[in-house]
Every structure is written in structure tokens, then in C-alpha cells.
Design a protein around this motif. Sequence first.
Motif, PDB file in Angstrom:
ATOM      1  N   VAL A 160       0.848  -1.206   0.000  1.00 52.34           N
ATOM      2  CA  VAL A 160       0.000   0.000   0.000  1.00 52.34           C
ATOM      3  C   VAL A 160       0.877   1.248   0.000  1.00 52.34           C
ATOM      4  CG1 VAL A 160      -1.647   1.352   1.377  1.00 52.34           C
ATOM      5  CG2 VAL A 160      -1.919  -1.135   1.182  1.00 52.34           C
ATOM      6  N   HIS A 161       1.883   1.216   0.866  1.00 50.25           N
ATOM      7  CA  HIS A 161       2.782   2.358   1.004  1.00 50.25           C
ATOM      8  C   HIS A 161       3.432   2.728  -0.344  1.00 50.25           C
ATOM      9  CE1 HIS A 161       5.741   4.842   3.209  1.00 50.25           C
ATOM     10  NE2 HIS A 161       6.529   4.507   2.218  1.00 50.25           N
ATOM     11  N   GLU A 162       4.016   1.714  -0.989  1.00 51.37           N
ATOM     12  CA  GLU A 162       4.806   1.978  -2.188  1.00 51.37           C
ATOM     13  C   GLU A 162       3.952   2.196  -3.434  1.00 51.37           C
ATOM     14  OE1 GLU A 162       7.721   2.693  -1.758  1.00 51.37           O
ATOM     15  OE2 GLU A 162       8.810   1.347  -0.443  1.00 51.37           O
ATOM     16  N   GLY A 220       0.281   4.847  -1.669  1.00 54.75           N
ATOM     17  CA  GLY A 220       0.665   6.066  -0.952  1.00 54.75           C
ATOM     18  C   GLY A 220       1.525   6.992  -1.795  1.00 54.75           C
ATOM     19  N   HIS A 221       2.698   6.518  -2.194  1.00 55.23           N
ATOM     20  CA  HIS A 221       3.620   7.421  -2.916  1.00 55.23           C
ATOM     21  C   HIS A 221       3.057   7.959  -4.234  1.00 55.23           C
ATOM     22  CE1 HIS A 221       6.887   7.789  -0.159  1.00 55.23           C
ATOM     23  NE2 HIS A 221       7.046   6.493  -0.050  1.00 55.23           N
ATOM     24  N   PRO A 222       2.468   7.102  -5.090  1.00 56.12           N
ATOM     25  CA  PRO A 222       1.996   7.687  -6.373  1.00 56.12           C
ATOM     26  C   PRO A 222       0.859   8.695  -6.207  1.00 56.12           C
ATOM     27  CG  PRO A 222       1.470   5.326  -6.237  1.00 56.12           C
ATOM     28  CD  PRO A 222       2.381   5.631  -5.097  1.00 56.12           C
ATOM     29  N   ARG A 268       3.304  14.365   2.645  1.00 58.47           N
ATOM     30  CA  ARG A 268       3.693  13.063   3.162  1.00 58.47           C
ATOM     31  C   ARG A 268       2.456  12.193   3.308  1.00 58.47           C
ATOM     32  NH1 ARG A 268       9.265  13.067   4.178  1.00 58.47           N
ATOM     33  NH2 ARG A 268       8.809  10.864   3.953  1.00 58.47           N
ATOM     34  N   MET A 269       2.674  10.891   3.344  1.00 52.67           N
ATOM     35  CA  MET A 269       1.578  10.054   3.809  1.00 52.67           C
ATOM     36  C   MET A 269       1.363  10.348   5.283  1.00 52.67           C
ATOM     37  SD  MET A 269       2.498   6.399   2.214  1.00 52.67           S
ATOM     38  CE  MET A 269       3.795   6.624   1.013  1.00 52.67           C
ATOM     39  N   GLY A 270       0.130  10.093   5.731  1.00 54.42           N
ATOM     40  CA  GLY A 270      -0.117  10.035   7.168  1.00 54.42           C
ATOM     41  C   GLY A 270      -0.395   8.572   7.444  1.00 54.42           C
ATOM     42  N   TYR A 273      10.510   5.118   8.730  1.00 51.77           N
ATOM     43  CA  TYR A 273      11.560   5.555   7.814  1.00 51.77           C
ATOM     44  C   TYR A 273      11.081   5.801   6.396  1.00 51.77           C
ATOM     45  CZ  TYR A 273      14.526   3.604  11.535  1.00 51.77           C
ATOM     46  OH  TYR A 273      15.122   3.306  12.720  1.00 51.77           O
ATOM     47  N   CYS A 274       9.928   6.425   6.194  1.00 47.80           N
ATOM     48  CA  CYS A 274       9.539   6.747   4.823  1.00 47.80           C
ATOM     49  C   CYS A 274      10.388   7.932   4.366  1.00 47.80           C
ATOM     50  CB  CYS A 274       8.060   7.108   4.747  1.00 47.80           C
ATOM     51  SG  CYS A 274       7.606   7.688   3.102  1.00 47.80           S
ATOM     52  N   GLY A 275      11.123   7.739   3.266  1.00 45.82           N
ATOM     53  CA  GLY A 275      12.046   8.782   2.816  1.00 45.82           C
ATOM     54  C   GLY A 275      11.602   9.471   1.544  1.00 45.82           C
ATOM     55  N   LYS A 276      11.720  10.783   1.497  1.00 44.67           N
ATOM     56  CA  LYS A 276      11.567  11.557   0.268  1.00 44.67           C
ATOM     57  C   LYS A 276      12.028  12.978   0.569  1.00 44.67           C
ATOM     58  CE  LYS A 276       7.382  13.239  -0.973  1.00 44.67           C
ATOM     59  NZ  LYS A 276       5.902  13.399  -1.172  1.00 44.67           N
TER      60      LYS A 276
HETATM   61 ZN   LIG Z   1       7.979   5.820   1.636  1.00 46.97          ZN
END
Ligand SMILES: [Zn+2]
Lengths: 448, 475
Positions: free
Chosen positions: B244-246, B249-251, B353-355, B445-448
Motif C-alpha cells: 500500500v505504502h509503495e 501512498g507514494h503515487p 507526506r503520507m499520514g 523511515y519513509c524517505g523523500k
Molecule cells: Zn515511503
Amino acid sequence: MSSAMETLFQRTCDVLFADLAESEDLNINFEAEESLFIRFNKSKVRQIVDVTQIKVSLFLQIGKKNAEHSLQIPATLFETGEGHEFLNASLNDLRDEVRQLPDDPFALSMRNNGQSREDMSGDALPGANEFCEQLLGPVAGVDLAGLLVSGTNYVGNRNSKGQAHWFVTRSFYFDYSVYSAKEKAVKGLYADTRFDPGIYAGKIAASLDYLDQMEKPNKVVAPGRYRCYFSPEAIGEIVELMGWNGFSRGALSRGNSPMPDLDSGNKSLSPLLSMAEDFSLGLVPSFNALGEPAPERLSLISRGKLVNLLTSSRTAEEYRLESNQANDSEAPRSLSIEPGELAERDILKALDTGLYISNLHYLNWSDATKGRITGMTRFACFWVENGEIVSPIQDLRFDETFYNFWGDNLEALTEVAEIQPTVLSYDQRALGGAKVPGMLINNFNFCL
Amino acid sequence: MTTHLKDLLDQLSGDADWVGLREHAEITCLRTARNGNAYSNSTDRDKGIMVEVLVDGQFAYAGTTDITRAGVQRCYDRAAGLAALANRYNLHKFDDTARPAGSGGYRSAVARPLDEITPAEVQESLIDITSRLKISDKIIETQASALITRLQVNFVSSNGADWSQEFSIITRDFAATAQGNGDFQRRSLGMEGRQWGAEALDVSVMADDIARVAEQALELLDAEECPTGQFDTLLMPDQLYLQVHESVGHPLELDRILGDERNYAGWSFVSPEDFGSLQYGSPLLNISFDPGLAGEMATYRFDDTGVAAEKHFLIRNGLLVRGIGGIESQQRSALPGVSSSRACSWNRPPIDRMGNINIEPGDSSYEDMLAAMDRGIIMHTNRSWSIDDYRNKFQFGCEYAQQVENGRITKTLKNPNYRGITTPFWNKLAMVGDLASREIWGSPYCGKGEPNQAIRVGHAVPACLFRNLDVFGGA
Ligand SMILES: [Zn+2]
């Protein structure tokens, strides 16, 4: 010449050391930066940020017990008269914690590992105003996204046994990409200690040249094995992933390393491949967080054979090995891969038919103990036929072990290795990098 | 909690159109144990102020650890100067509607406050876990860790914002590595990050999981390699959350869609026209931004621009309806977004950011989903992840898998992986687990971002069944 930052560091250490009891040893690390960050999108300023931060890390050892506390301090710590009190209270907090913790069976006894001093603060860098003008001038009408980072990094280390190191570097990098109307992109990087508008203009012109070649429609390359040329930037991405347990001696003992087969001699890599940790690149201080100076050059792989893995003193203590003064994570800080004989002008001819890969993205171990890596192509990658660029490609996923691509399938390395400075800035601006050549690799596996 | 900040704000002199002070005070302890011994104890005390100004529609930022009147004034002057300069290259003119005047507070719900547990007690629990994991000589390494964060964020602004949030967050993990049959296999809890208190470190509550992890590490040594082919696949929450995250969430981040992230984290295959029209997944797919679910890592009352947090659906019945973008991106793009402008600390500006990005539970029980697989694979606990910069072509690997034949689990499989492309993948969603199968996961550790920012995100997801995924094994 000592800067205000160095004075702050020395005074902080003096105050803390003066407060130590006979049975206590203290190792102090100091990491400070004065950084300007300008973030660009569509060749405009998206965000502009100025940060001064100063982190002091105190590692206290009492017998076999230890812990580390790090804290942000203001540059004005000693101006208010509360500096002593603040530092002594911080040390007391740390003492309270250390005393209650269980013994650390692999605690190292603190030693004086000597003194060093390296000041590469050099010339002043352009201000924000000048950077904006210089960077955006040559890209009028171009769709550019990127980040300028500019400023000074200070790294200090002292311990209560008398060890003392100081390292300063002042530099900038502009990490950018340019885009065509069809969302094609080319990546570029300009990093130095002095900004030269001529060099920058040359880099932008080269990036835009590539972008022109990207205008043709994408070729959709079917999954399969292809002959490939990987640029130094792409190899830099692979090397960065290898830093994640790849060269760690501790990881090998813990069963979390891709190296068992290379270590045992079950497998070997190509005799064309030699790499070393090489601090003569000057990208990063050669002392680690314990203040141990690393050897200027430490061979890791020589002609395809594993010679050394990075071994911290703590790993050495635990597994009764020899330390080579690696840092805690046992990741390379300044890796250098020996170049080969392939001339820049011969790359396409030598590739003949296959993929020219400028950049890779989001690498990860897909079978860590067997050395299998997955990741994506990114930015300007091309399909080449008979030594000529035919068209850009739709991005491909690869999944391949380094035993294959750095083994029998490694055909040539370029005669020039290029420095790939680290451009990460999580928590703080990172130092370090790698010096790597491009590589010609046969039968590289693309899966999606 | 914001009195000192308001005093600093009142004392500032200058003529910016708007100014905000965001103070971030975080104490994070990382404690680790290995093989029955303490291994490391480090604590990071991060505290500083970001001074944010708006001048003629341009925001600029200056951050400092010097939390005095003079220190904050210096940052104000510096930020105002940078804003005036950046205005010559302005990307979008903002006004102070991009910084609403929220007021109030938030505090994580915990059963046992963090200050009720001492460093020695935490370390004792971790050592205990690593000792319990050592159930055989074949287990060559055991590890346990706790990343414990107390975070306070205070914000005041010249247009009347005044809020304060206090978070209690622990990410816990433990792992056993087994060696045998010429192989190494590592089995872990999976990094389990949530807002909770010292109750998260109660070993007696974790005892069954500790025993399971150790046994499964051994089991994997004798397991068959995961086969290659197309299989119905049940993804358990400790893998699905990262999917879900990748790939959702990100797109959906609006700043990616707007191109801010193109140079680092990447762009997005989603374009502005896709909102309201793209069938992202099967009609069973409902994805929400939910800042109100207690216990998730990114539960909060205000984002870091002061926008009040509300739950919204991002994907409803498979249809893409809303992006993950804070107020600045909403104003730039005219797309619907959420309260998700967040900064990782005082030294970085807020970005999209995602929450908490969650899959809403469906109505299938775990048993229903098992029964619906004739020839399938169940995958547990992420160990490898990768996706392209447009968020299309992904590949994931897990620690542990089980083969299913005619609705029954028949054997254990090692080195399971699968790969696919985002929207075809989500359209293969065939069954969505019910509330009983939902688990709260997340990543610290979600990075951007440029400069880079690592931030905590939450994902509450049920187990879900997908038809015909491309599955494969190890090297
Ligand atoms: Zn991330």
C-alpha cells in the motif's frame, strides 16, 4: 586558524572532560553544518531553507557499561553563562542511565588513537542570490528540477584519553534533472568546492544534448538477458546498496551477508574487478566515531578475490578478529573501484547491441545471502544497435546476482573512474562518496 | 506548552506578511540487544525551531538550535531575506490561507506512559527476548530492538495559530537467524511501529510471537524454495502494508504529481486527470487517509502547516478520488487533498507526506480466503521492496510463505517473492479481509524530499487475496 565552531567544540569537550570521575571515560563526536538548501521545480524556487545545526554525541563508558546521548546545542552555548550547567546536567543524565544498564560484554576500552586536523574550508561559496542567478541563468526555458546544497560541514572527535580530530569541508552540490515536454529526463550533478560558471554551463549543455536524443519514442524492451553498459552513476547506485551489509564482516558472522560464497572461495568474481576503501579521495574524514584513523587504503576485493571485509573494533572484539577501523555500520565510506581499459569513445562500439544505462533507482537485496539485487533503470537509458543509439527505453526492472554481473559476465571497465559524491541529507548533510568507472556487462537479467 | 514560543513570536521585529514558529523537541532512544546481551543504548535529543516567513507570496525557512530571542530574530531576518530573493524565481504565490490558525492539542493514547519504564527495564526486556529466541544451536543470531520516541511539536503564528501535539511512539522488532543445509534464514516480527506506551515492551504479551518467530526460522531451513509461476496469493498485513505504502501512498502524493520530487524520490504514473476517473483497483478496494485511528504511527490532530486532520477516502470502490497533498499542493494543483503537509523535524520545511494510509476492512474472514484458494501461496512479513520512480513496476520479497492446495495449508516455502505493475495488481484484488484480520503497521523511515526527510507513516490493513500474481523464489 580556528573557527568559532572549533572553539565551541573544544570548549564543550574541555567542560565535559573536567567533570569526569577517575572511573569514567568519555568519547565525544561533534557534527555541525551551516547549510543552504534551495529546491527547484520547473526552474523556479519551490523551497528555500537555511539551517544551522550542531550535534554533540557523548559516549560514556564506566567499566563495562556504556551508552550514548546526542544533543543539539546552540552556537551561543557559552554566551549566556548557562553552557557549563547545561553540559554538566546532560552528562549527569547520561551517567544515571549508564549506571543502571547491564554490562556490555564486548565493550572496548577507550584509547588514544592520535590526533588529526584537516581544514578544507577553502574559499567562500556564492550566496543564495548568486547561486540562483548562476544556476537558473543557463536553463531559461528549460524544465529543470533539483536541489542545491551549499555550506560548511564540521566534524570533530575527542576522548578523555587525549585523542583529538578535527575536519572541516566547505562545498556545494547541485543535483538536478532536466525534462522534455514528453516527460523524458536526464540527470546531472555538479559538485565542487568552487563554483565555475563555465563548468556548469558545459554540464547543462551535455544534459540537454542527451535530452535531445531522448525525443524519439520509447522502445519497449522485453524482459530477458541483455548486454549492457552501466555508467559510473549507475555503478555508484550498486555500490551504495553493497554498503548495506555487503562489505560488513559483522554481517557475515550474523548470517546476514551476501559474501559467504565469496568468503569460502565457492565462487569468485572477475579478475578485472578490484576495489578498496580509499581515504585519499578526501571526501570524508578517515577517523570513525571512535576516533580511530582507518588505513589510507584497504583492499576489499583484489582481482576478483575477497581480501578484506570492513571490520569495526567492536565486531573484532566479539568475533576475535583484527579490526580495520571500520565505522559501526561497516559500510564503505570512500570506496574506489579500479578503472579498466575501455576508452570513453569506444563505449558504444564495445557495447555493440544492447542497453546503455545511465542511472538506476531503488535497489534492494532480493535474496540477500545469495547476492541477488533488484532495482529499476531510471532517467536516460537507451537501446543501442551496432554501436549507435537507437532510442530511449521504457524503464526496466532487473533482478540479478553480483556473482553473475561482477563474475563471468563482467567484460570491461572504463579507463576513467569518476567520483560520485554522496548526495543524501537525511537528518544532516552526508559526507563521503565513491570513485567508480563504468562497466560493460554481458547477459544482465531484466525481469519486468 | 506554547507560552515561550508566543513570547518569542511577540518579540520579533520585521515586516514579513506572516511568520510562524515551529518548535520540534524529540527524544528518541534506540536500544538493542543481541544473543542474550545488551548491545547498544543511544538517545538522540533533537530540539530546535524552524522560523517560517511569508513575504509577497513566497515562503522561506531558517532553522536554529539557538532558542533565544536573538537566535530566533536572526533566523527571521535570514528567512525574510531568502524569501525576498526567491520571489524573483517564485513558483507559486501563496497567502496566509496556506497556514490556517488552528488551535488545540493532541496527545497519543497510551496504556502506560513512557516515563514509567527505565532504560534498564527496556534493556532487560530486550535481552529476555533474545534469550527466548535461542531455541536451538542452529539459531546463530538473535536480536531485539526498541526505537522509543517522545515527540512534542509546538506551533504559533502571526495569524493566531497556537497548537501543541505530544506523541509517544515505539517501533519494536526482534529476529532469529538460523543456519543449516547450506542456507541462512532470518525470521522477524517485522518492524512494528505504533503510537503506544511502555505496554509495547511487555515480553509476556509477546511470548507467543517470540516462540513462533524462532520456530519458523528453523522451519525455513528445511522448507522448499518458493515455486515460480502464477498463483493466487494471500498477502498478510505485515507485507500488504508496504505494498500500500509503495504503490498507493507514494503515487498519490500531489507533490510527486506536481513534479517537486522528480529529481529524487520520483514522479508518478498518476496524472491530474486521473482523479475521479482512474479505476485504480477492483471495486473491493477502499483506501482512506485516516489521521484519527488510535495507535497508528501518523495519528494527529494537525499537520505541520496547522491544517486540522480529517479522514477522507482516496480510493472508493476501486475509483481514484483524492490525492495525498497538503494545503500548498491543493492550492497549486486545484486537486482534492488531505491534511498531510509534514516536516520530519525543526530543520526541514513541511512537504506532502503520507499520514495513515489504510485499506478499509472488507467482509471476508481469513478462513474464507483460505478456502477460496485451490492452488495458492500465503506470504508473511516483508523483507525486500523496490519500485520504479513512477511507481509502476514493483517487486517484493517476504520472509515466510505457505503453500495452499484445495483450501488447506500444505507446506512451508522459503524465499517467496512476487512482482507486478501497480494498477493491474490492484485490479486482481479478489477478497478483502474483515476487521478481525486487520492489523496496524507502519514505518518510521519513509524517505523523500530535497533536502531528505524520513518520516513516520501508519498503515492499518487487513489480509487480502489477489488472483494470479507472478510469484518466484530465491537465487
Ligand atoms: Zn515511503
